[in-house]
Design an enzyme around this catalytic site. Structure first.
Site, PDB file in Angstrom:
ATOM      1  N   TRP A 139       6.662   5.236  -0.557  1.00  0.00           N
ATOM      2  CA  TRP A 139       6.745   5.018   0.893  1.00  0.00           C
ATOM      3  C   TRP A 139       5.414   4.659   1.547  1.00  0.00           C
ATOM      4  O   TRP A 139       5.381   4.308   2.715  1.00  0.00           O
ATOM      5  CB  TRP A 139       7.305   6.271   1.589  1.00  0.00           C
ATOM      6  CG  TRP A 139       6.681   7.575   1.162  1.00  0.00           C
ATOM      7  CD1 TRP A 139       7.209   8.477   0.287  1.00  0.00           C
ATOM      8  CD2 TRP A 139       5.415   8.130   1.574  1.00  0.00           C
ATOM      9  NE1 TRP A 139       6.361   9.549   0.116  1.00  0.00           N
ATOM     10  CE2 TRP A 139       5.254   9.363   0.904  1.00  0.00           C
ATOM     11  CE3 TRP A 139       4.403   7.715   2.449  1.00  0.00           C
ATOM     12  CZ2 TRP A 139       4.125  10.182   1.068  1.00  0.00           C
ATOM     13  CZ3 TRP A 139       3.286   8.528   2.610  1.00  0.00           C
ATOM     14  CH2 TRP A 139       3.148   9.734   1.927  1.00  0.00           C
ATOM     15  N   PRO A 164      13.327   0.712  -3.248  1.00  0.00           N
ATOM     16  CA  PRO A 164      12.220   1.310  -2.496  1.00  0.00           C
ATOM     17  C   PRO A 164      12.548   2.753  -2.111  1.00  0.00           C
ATOM     18  O   PRO A 164      13.682   3.195  -2.264  1.00  0.00           O
ATOM     19  CB  PRO A 164      12.134   0.444  -1.237  1.00  0.00           C
ATOM     20  CG  PRO A 164      13.038  -0.719  -1.471  1.00  0.00           C
ATOM     21  CD  PRO A 164      14.068  -0.264  -2.452  1.00  0.00           C
ATOM     22  N   GLY A 213       4.512   5.616  -7.864  1.00  0.00           N
ATOM     23  CA  GLY A 213       4.831   6.838  -7.134  1.00  0.00           C
ATOM     24  C   GLY A 213       4.059   8.003  -7.696  1.00  0.00           C
ATOM     25  O   GLY A 213       2.994   7.831  -8.296  1.00  0.00           O
ATOM     26  N   GLU A 235       2.501   3.396 -12.335  1.00  0.00           N
ATOM     27  CA  GLU A 235       1.241   3.478 -11.578  1.00  0.00           C
ATOM     28  C   GLU A 235       1.362   4.684 -10.667  1.00  0.00           C
ATOM     29  O   GLU A 235       2.204   4.695  -9.757  1.00  0.00           O
ATOM     30  CB  GLU A 235       1.044   2.202 -10.741  1.00  0.00           C
ATOM     31  CG  GLU A 235       0.755   0.967 -11.560  1.00  0.00           C
ATOM     32  CD  GLU A 235      -0.738   0.746 -11.788  1.00  0.00           C
ATOM     33  OE1 GLU A 235      -1.071   0.024 -12.736  1.00  0.00           O
ATOM     34  OE2 GLU A 235      -1.558   1.276 -11.019  1.00  0.00           O
ATOM     35  N   CYS A 269      -2.966   5.609  -2.976  1.00  0.00           N
ATOM     36  CA  CYS A 269      -3.260   6.149  -4.306  1.00  0.00           C
ATOM     37  C   CYS A 269      -4.752   6.035  -4.594  1.00  0.00           C
ATOM     38  O   CYS A 269      -5.331   6.870  -5.263  1.00  0.00           O
ATOM     39  CB  CYS A 269      -2.453   5.405  -5.351  1.00  0.00           C
ATOM     40  SG  CYS A 269      -2.615   3.628  -5.230  1.00  0.00           S
TER      41      CYS A 269
END
Ligand code: NDP
Length: 480
Positions: A139, A164, A213, A235, A269
């Site tokens: 998200w 998604p 995620g 990832e 991230c």
């Protein structure tokens, strides 16, 4: 992360700015998944047969549609994330990435081969795309991350089905309208809507899976892909360190780090989440970082009023609060920010600088996913490298200092994307033909690079066809 019970006909998303639930959004029924995958599998044959130049031409037309729809894409992704500046960047990424990957694809996918080391044999390569690739995305940058793997996969010749996050579903509708304008993409690029169980079901049907995620969910995805023996690219999370060496330009380091730690409200991230500073510079750096952090404003009441948007996913506030509490309990000092704030129904966190932190604190070990900047002193470059590498993660990192020494430190870090004298720069090179591959370390992921030719080659299998071009028997044949 299910907001409503799984596999209801419809779900609602929460508006991050006012906390209000959206109108019901129809979920893709699990029972339809098999048909959706079958349609993709059928459509992929013609898509692959177009050849790379044919696929580039189709995607160029899609890019033009996307460019003309920027306003509606920005509005939809802003509704999902509560922020405008980043949403503009997300919408602009699509066309940029199509162009960048289209520049890489012909060479990456070009036939290879020729004479082999055995004089009687030649070799030719043949490429077969993964027929149906599933993409499961998070998200935090919902539109960009749904397409970051999909675009190179489409160029490789795959059909792609994207699931998604249900937390941020509004951007899907305008993208679907753009896809519908390009008949060749029918069945080749499909969005489905729903929660984690729909993502889990998708893995059961596709021929390869890309997941972006959390590390916890990534482990489940990789385990299931392993059981099915399908290619899997995950990832995941990060706890990215920044190191400030003696001789660094402090003003530059503080400005880059405050940006790299708070862009997207730290919901990235590759956010800087730990900062190590050479002891002689520590106090001056801390003061400078705090001064700059205080200058950043919440983007409230208007989304353009400041740089720091709301928390997108409400439960994230609990993690941030827990990290702050744990740090305070163990002796950390909070220099600015440090609280979850409630404004207009949304949840917000001002940029937060912490000192007197140790690796015994959660804020130095676990992903926070918020604009927290814990600062710790080190006494030698050796210690800085040890501290930076003392993490289960290894996504990105940053080093500030005189070029040569900073490079020497950078080379010792266990991370895939490393910035020298900048921070959080890696994503700006996604799809860039001029950069080298990067791969996550440790709990940050598994699978090939998202940059360079490898980013496309992840999605194909190579066949090696060796031909004996002589009439002579081969040397290893039985004499029968
Ligand atoms: P999650 O792992 O919770 O969810 C990611 C996606 O997986 C969502 O679409 C989710 O659906 C879906 N999902 C949930 N459970 C399953 C399951 N069992 N099987 C298959 N799919 C499932 O991550 P977040 O959405 O919370 O995203 C934040 C995380 O993403 C952070 O850790 C961040 O570091 C990481 N991230 C990594 C990036 C990278 O490039 N390395 C880039 C950006 C983020 P739903 O949400 O609908 O439940």
């Amino acid at each position: 992360m299910t907001l409503t019970a799984p596999q209801t006909d419809a779900f609602r998303a929460r508006n991050p700015r006012d906390g209000q639930p959206s109108a019901p959004i129809p979920a893709t029924p699990l029972a339809q998944l098999e048909d959706i995958v079958a349609r993709a599998r059928a459509a992929q044959k013609a898509w692959a047969a177009r050849g790379v130049e044919g696929r580039i031409a189709v995607l160029a037309r899609w890019r033009d549609v996307i460019e003309a729809m920027q306003d509606s894409l920005i509005a939809a992704v802003s509704q999902d994330t509560g922020r405008v500046l980043e949403s503009r960047r997300e919408a602009a990424n699509i066309g940029k990435w199509i162009d960048r990957w289209s520049a890489i694809a012909p060479k990456a996918l070009a036939p290879r081969g020729g004479q082999t080391s055995i004089p009687s044999f030649t070799c030719a390569s043949e490429i077969a795309a993964i027929p149906v690739l599933g993409v499961i995305s998070p998200w935090n940058f919902p539109m960009s991350l749904s397409l970051m793997d999909a675009i190179p996969a489409l160029l490789a010749g795959c059909a792609v089905i994207i699931k998604p996050s249900e937390v941020t579903p509004h951007f899907i509708a305008p993208l679907e309208r753009s896809i519908a304008r390009i008949p060749e993409l029918e069945g080749v690029l499909t969005y489905i809507r729903g929660a984690g169980d729909l993502g889990a079901a998708l893995i059961e049907h596709v021929d390869g899976i890309c997941f972006t995620g959390s590390t916890a969910t990534g482990r489940k995805v990789a385990a299931r892909a392993g059981a099915r023996l399908i290619p899997c690219f995950v990832e995941l999370g990060g706890k990215d360190p920044a190191i400030v060496l003696e001789g660094a330009d402090l003003e530059r380091a503080a400005r880059a780090i405050v940006t790299g730690a708070t862009l997207g409200t730290g919901q990235q991230c590759y956010s800087i989440e730990r900062i190590y500073v050479a002891r002689p510079l520590h106090d001056a750096f801390l003061a400078l970082l705090t001064e700059k952090a205080r200058k950043l404003k919440l983007a409230f009441p208007q989304p353009t009023d400041g740089q720091i948007g709301p928390l997108i996913f409400a439960p994230q506030a609990q993690i941030i609060t827990a990290h702050l509490q744990d740090a305070r309990d163990k002796g950390a000092i909070v220099h600015c920010g440090g609280e979850i704030e409630r404004h207009g129904g949304g949840l917000w966190v001002a940029p937060t600088v912490l000192s007197q932190v140790t690796h015994a604190m959660d804020v130095m070990r676990d992903e926070t996913f918020g604009p927290l900047m814990p600062v710790m002193a080190f006494d030698s470059e050796h210690e800085a490298v040890r501290l930076a590498n003392e993490s289960s993660y290894g996504l990105s990192a940053a080093v500030f200092g005189p070029q040569e020494r900073a490079m020497a430190v950078a080379r010792q870090l266990n991370a895939g994307g490393i910035n020298v004298n900048d921070a959080g720069a890696t994503p700006f090179f996604i799809g860039d033909p001029s950069v080298t591959p990067k791969e996550p370390f440790g709990a940050s992921g598994l699978g090939g690079s998202r940059t360079g030719p490898d980013s496309i080659l992840r999605f194909v299998r190579h066949k090696m066809i060796v031909t004996n071009v002589t009439n002579e028997p081969s040397a290893w044949w039985y004499d029968v």
